[in-house]
Every structure is written in structure tokens, then in C-alpha cells.
Design a protein around this motif. Structure first.
Motif, mmCIF file in Angstrom:
data_model
loop_
_atom_site.group_PDB
_atom_site.id
_atom_site.type_symbol
_atom_site.label_atom_id
_atom_site.label_comp_id
_atom_site.label_asym_id
_atom_site.label_seq_id
_atom_site.Cartn_x
_atom_site.Cartn_y
_atom_site.Cartn_z
ATOM 1 N N ALA A 190 -10.343 5.198 -7.461
ATOM 2 C CA ALA A 190 -11.107 4.660 -6.322
ATOM 3 C C ALA A 190 -10.244 3.721 -5.484
ATOM 4 O O ALA A 190 -10.285 3.760 -4.245
ATOM 5 C CB ALA A 190 -12.345 3.937 -6.830
ATOM 6 N N SER A 191 -9.450 2.874 -6.151
ATOM 7 C CA SER A 191 -8.613 1.943 -5.381
ATOM 8 C C SER A 191 -7.510 2.692 -4.636
ATOM 9 O O SER A 191 -7.149 2.290 -3.524
ATOM 10 C CB SER A 191 -8.024 0.870 -6.298
ATOM 11 O OG SER A 191 -7.123 1.456 -7.202
ATOM 12 N N LYS A 239 -9.170 4.336 -1.559
ATOM 13 C CA LYS A 239 -9.518 3.360 -0.527
ATOM 14 C C LYS A 239 -8.328 3.083 0.388
ATOM 15 O O LYS A 239 -8.500 2.717 1.545
ATOM 16 C CB LYS A 239 -9.988 2.051 -1.155
ATOM 17 C CG LYS A 239 -11.387 2.096 -1.702
ATOM 18 C CD LYS A 239 -11.746 0.742 -2.273
ATOM 19 C CE LYS A 239 -13.092 0.801 -2.967
ATOM 20 N NZ LYS A 239 -13.417 -0.478 -3.621
ATOM 21 N N GLN A 240 -7.144 3.219 -0.147
ATOM 22 C CA GLN A 240 -5.934 2.906 0.611
ATOM 23 C C GLN A 240 -5.523 4.025 1.558
ATOM 24 O O GLN A 240 -4.589 3.859 2.321
ATOM 25 C CB GLN A 240 -4.790 2.576 -0.339
ATOM 26 C CG GLN A 240 -5.059 1.335 -1.139
ATOM 27 C CD GLN A 240 -3.982 1.065 -2.163
ATOM 28 O OE1 GLN A 240 -2.988 1.774 -2.211
ATOM 29 N NE2 GLN A 240 -4.197 0.049 -2.970
ATOM 30 N N SER A 289 0.845 -1.193 0.000
ATOM 31 C CA SER A 289 0.000 0.000 0.000
ATOM 32 C C SER A 289 0.880 1.243 0.000
ATOM 33 O O SER A 289 1.893 1.301 0.696
ATOM 34 C CB SER A 289 -0.929 -0.008 1.210
ATOM 35 O OG SER A 289 -0.161 0.048 2.393
#
Length: 117
Positions: free
Chosen positions: A111-112, A115-116, A79
Motif C-alpha cells: 500500500a505504501s 501510494k507513491q 520516493s
């Protein structure tokens, strides 16, 4: 037939052969002016040459192919740090603006990344 009459007939005959050669050449994709002069100066021979000349090869212009794939910021590995997310988003936006990403791909990657956070 006197000399003047002969010249008039020869002139109009040459124009007719030139015009016919130009029409035939143009219909086949050959320069009409070239074919006109072939018919004008060579008469029936020019007409035949205009009819049997191969059409010129069409030069193909390079088309806009697919945009080469760019290395996308990785969202599957470790991440990213909080500081790396804005940089990754700006890289994604740059790729979208250059056409390397569609709007859907950009939205999914964005979006991904978000999210992180």
C-alpha cells in the motif's frame, strides 16, 4: 535334580531376567534388546545394570527458527521512481512467499509503495 531339569530352569530363569531387564530398560528409554541380552547373559547383574544405566541423551534436532531478516525495499527514504515500484513489489512478493513477511506486512508495504505512484 538331573542335568536336563537344571538346564530348563536355567534357560527359563535367563529368559525371565532378560525380559525383566528389557522392560526396565525400555521404560527408561534404553534399547530393550540391549537390556534383554544383559539380563539373559548376566542374570540379576544385568537386571541391576539395566536399572541403573543412565537414559541416553536425546539428540535435539534443529528447529525451524525465524527466517533471517531480509533487506526490505525502502519506502521511507527518497520516493522510488515509477520504474522501481514493480521491482519493489516483486521483491516484497518474493519475501512473502519465502515466509520472511506476513500477509499483513506485505499488504502494508504494498500500500505504501502504491501510494507513491
Amino acid at each position: 535334580m538331573d542335568g536336563v531339569t537344571f538346564l530348563v530352569f536355567a534357560f527359563f530363569g535367563a529368559l525371565i531376567f532378560g525380559g525383566a531387564s528389557a522392560l526396565i530398560g525400555s521404560a527408561r528409554g534404553i534399547d530393550g534388546l540391549v537390556c534383554f541380552f544383559l539380563g539373559l547373559f548376566f542374570g540379576p547383574i544385568g537386571l541391576v545394570v539395566a536399572a541403573i544405566l543412565p537414559p541416553p541423551a536425546v539428540a535435539q534436532t534443529p528447529t525451524a527458527g525465524p527466517v533471517p531478516e531480509q533487506e526490505l525495499p525502502s519506502t521511507e527514504h527518497a520516493s522510488p521512481k515509477r520504474d522501481d515500484v514493480p521491482d519493489a513489489l516483486s521483491k516484497l512478493a518474493d519475501l512473502r512467499d519465502r515466509g520472511a513477511l506476513t500477509d499483513e506486512e506485505f499488504a502494508s508495504a504494498k500500500a505504501s509503495l502504491l501510494k507513491q505512484l
